[in-house]
Scaffold this active site. Structure first.
Site, mmCIF file in Angstrom:
data_model
loop_
_atom_site.group_PDB
_atom_site.id
_atom_site.type_symbol
_atom_site.label_atom_id
_atom_site.label_comp_id
_atom_site.label_asym_id
_atom_site.label_seq_id
_atom_site.Cartn_x
_atom_site.Cartn_y
_atom_site.Cartn_z
ATOM 1 N N ASP A 251 0.605 -1.285 -0.152
ATOM 2 C CA ASP A 251 -0.009 -0.219 -0.044
ATOM 3 C C ASP A 251 0.823 1.313 -0.006
ATOM 4 O O ASP A 251 0.523 2.064 -0.483
ATOM 5 C CB ASP A 251 -0.785 -0.083 1.368
ATOM 6 C CG ASP A 251 -2.261 -1.061 1.051
ATOM 7 O OD1 ASP A 251 -1.616 -2.265 1.338
ATOM 8 O OD2 ASP A 251 -2.864 -0.889 0.538
HETATM 9 C C1 LIG Z 1 -2.452 -4.301 -5.157
HETATM 10 S S1 LIG Z 1 -1.943 -3.943 -3.691
HETATM 11 C C2 LIG Z 1 -3.461 -4.308 -2.588
HETATM 12 C C3 LIG Z 1 -3.209 -3.829 -1.473
HETATM 13 O O1 LIG Z 1 -4.325 -3.373 -0.921
HETATM 14 C C4 LIG Z 1 -4.953 -4.437 0.259
HETATM 15 O O2 LIG Z 1 -5.373 -3.544 1.042
HETATM 16 P P1 LIG Z 1 -7.089 -3.428 1.285
HETATM 17 O O3 LIG Z 1 -7.694 -4.921 0.864
HETATM 18 O O4 LIG Z 1 -7.107 -3.008 2.641
HETATM 19 O O5 LIG Z 1 -7.463 -2.261 0.336
HETATM 20 C C5 LIG Z 1 -3.678 -5.116 0.582
HETATM 21 O O6 LIG Z 1 -3.059 -4.260 1.538
HETATM 22 C C6 LIG Z 1 -3.062 -5.340 -0.681
HETATM 23 O O7 LIG Z 1 -1.828 -5.878 -0.574
#
Ligand SMILES: CSC[C@H]1O[C@H](OP(=O)(O)O)[C@H](O)[C@@H]1O
Length: 393
Positions: A251
């Protein structure tokens, strides 16, 4: 069916409601920036790249309806800047959203200063740039997949390998193909993948609900494990279950390589180090934030306790899954306090490589990452796409 988290065509935006997956495929219309903000905050759409794209496109839809040549270009620009600042508040940890907002602001502020440009021209410049994000993200992800697969294949030349991933980093977290899951897709396409393992990724269950859904959809051999099974899995050294690498998304990657990713990533890096398994982060350069110096500068989002204490899903009537009979059940003692950070930070020392669309970056002789090459991605304005003219408001 192609898995599309985001459906965008001129002036209409739909997002796949990921709270309903894997049992229900339901698209929600996004009619403007407020809809976009809520969809991101509710995590009906999620994933670092996807939330940046949905935010930008939600404003493009809104602008088509509202702003036109009746408005002075500087007023349109100011409106767009204000709305982008609002959209950035939807979720704080992933850098992609803030990075996209910064670039899009530069584009509209420049367009507003061009002699002869009216409000419509500023709207068009914005909408073209926002649409280009969809196209660029997929091409970046396919490059990440290629470079990541090549790097992992060198760990066991000529063999098929086992790889573990965490959370969801596939087509449901991006505009398509995915980052870490894109690496797994590329390994599979190359015939180099024996089996993918994915963790449930409590409490939102991105792994069991989304990554498992994508792997089954693509007919990739895969096994779901609970988050607590990861170390036991890495202990296995048999030919059918030996893990040669863990590959995760990101992220936000700090300038020194410290990486914020879904909660549970840090402990995977620790167990990988203990077991001699390579630990890789897959992310486009736009996720590398050179303004964030180290992990100390990364804001970690905390989510509602209900997301941990309750589970939602369709009920079984005997052996029959009643897809439309969704129930919410409590899975924790009422009254217990909860700590629910959505992310943790893995120190660069535990990361063997960062896979980007330009290749895999490894630490240098001094044991540090040099990520300055990512600067260009933050300076590049998102060039209006070849689909120019599509968004004449
Ligand atoms: C393509 S990286 C996506 C990244 O985002 C996710 O977080 P969330 O589901 O809370 O938006 C997760 O950290 C992933 O690694």
């Amino acid at each position: 069916m192609v898995l599309e988290a985001i459906r965008y065509k001129p002036y209409s935006l739909q997002i796949l409601n990921q709270l309903k997956l894997p049992h229900q495929i339901e698209y929600d219309d996004i009619t403007g920036s407020e809809d976009g903000w809520n969809a991101i905050r509710d995590m009906r759409t999620r994933g670092a790249p996807a939330i940046a794209i949905v935010a930008a496109l939600s404003l493009a839809v809104e602008l088509h309806v509202g702003k036109s040549s009746d408005n002075a270009p500087e007023d349109v620009s100011a409106y767009i800047v204000e709305k982008l600042d609002y959209l950035v508040t939807s979720r704080p940890t992933a850098v992609n959203l803030a990075d996209a907002a910064r670039k899009l602001k530069k584009i509209v502020e420049s367009a507003a200063k061009v002699d002869g440009n009216d409000g419509t021209a500023v709207v068009k410049a914005y909408c073209d740039a926002a649409a280009q994000m969809l196209i660029s993200d997929v091409s970046d992800n396919k490059a990440i997949g290629k470079y990541g697969a090549e790097w992992i294949e060198k760990l066991a030349p000529g063999e098929q390998v086992g790889v573990l991933t965490h959370c969801n980093t596939g087509s449901l977290a991006t505009a398509g193909y995915g980052t870490a899951l894109g690496v797994i897709r590329s390994l599979h396409a190359n015939g180099s993948l024996k089996r993918a393992f994915c963790t449930e990724t409590r409490p939102y269950n991105q792994g069991s609900r989304l990554t498992a859904f994508e792997l089954v959809h693509d007919k990739i051999p895969a096994t779901l494990i609970t988050d607590s099974m990861a170390s036991a899995l890495l202990q296995l050294k048999g030919p059918s279950d030996r893990i040669v690498a863990i590959v995760v998304g990101a992220d936000r990657v700090a300038a020194n390589g410290d990486t914020a990713n879904k909660i549970g990533t840090y402990q995977l890096a620790i167990t990988a180090k203990h077991h001699g398994v390579k630990f890789l982060v897959a992310a486009p350069r736009t996720t590398i934030d050179l303004q964030t110096k180290t992990d100390a500068d990364i804001i970690i989002e905390e989510r509602p306790s209900t997301e941990m204490k309750r589970m939602k899903g369709p009920r079984f009537d005997g052996e029959v899954l009643e897809v439309n009979q969704v129930e919410v059940v409590s899975i924790a003692a009422e009254g217990i306090d909860v700590w629910n950070p959505a992310f943790d930070v893995t120190p660069a020392e535990l990361i063997d490589g960062i896979i980007t669309e330009l290749g895999v970056v490894e630490k240098g002789e001094k044991g540090a990452f040099d990520l300055t090459f990512a600067m260009e991605a933050h300076n590049e304005s998102v060039k209006p796409s070849s689909i120019g003219g599509l968004y004449a408001a």
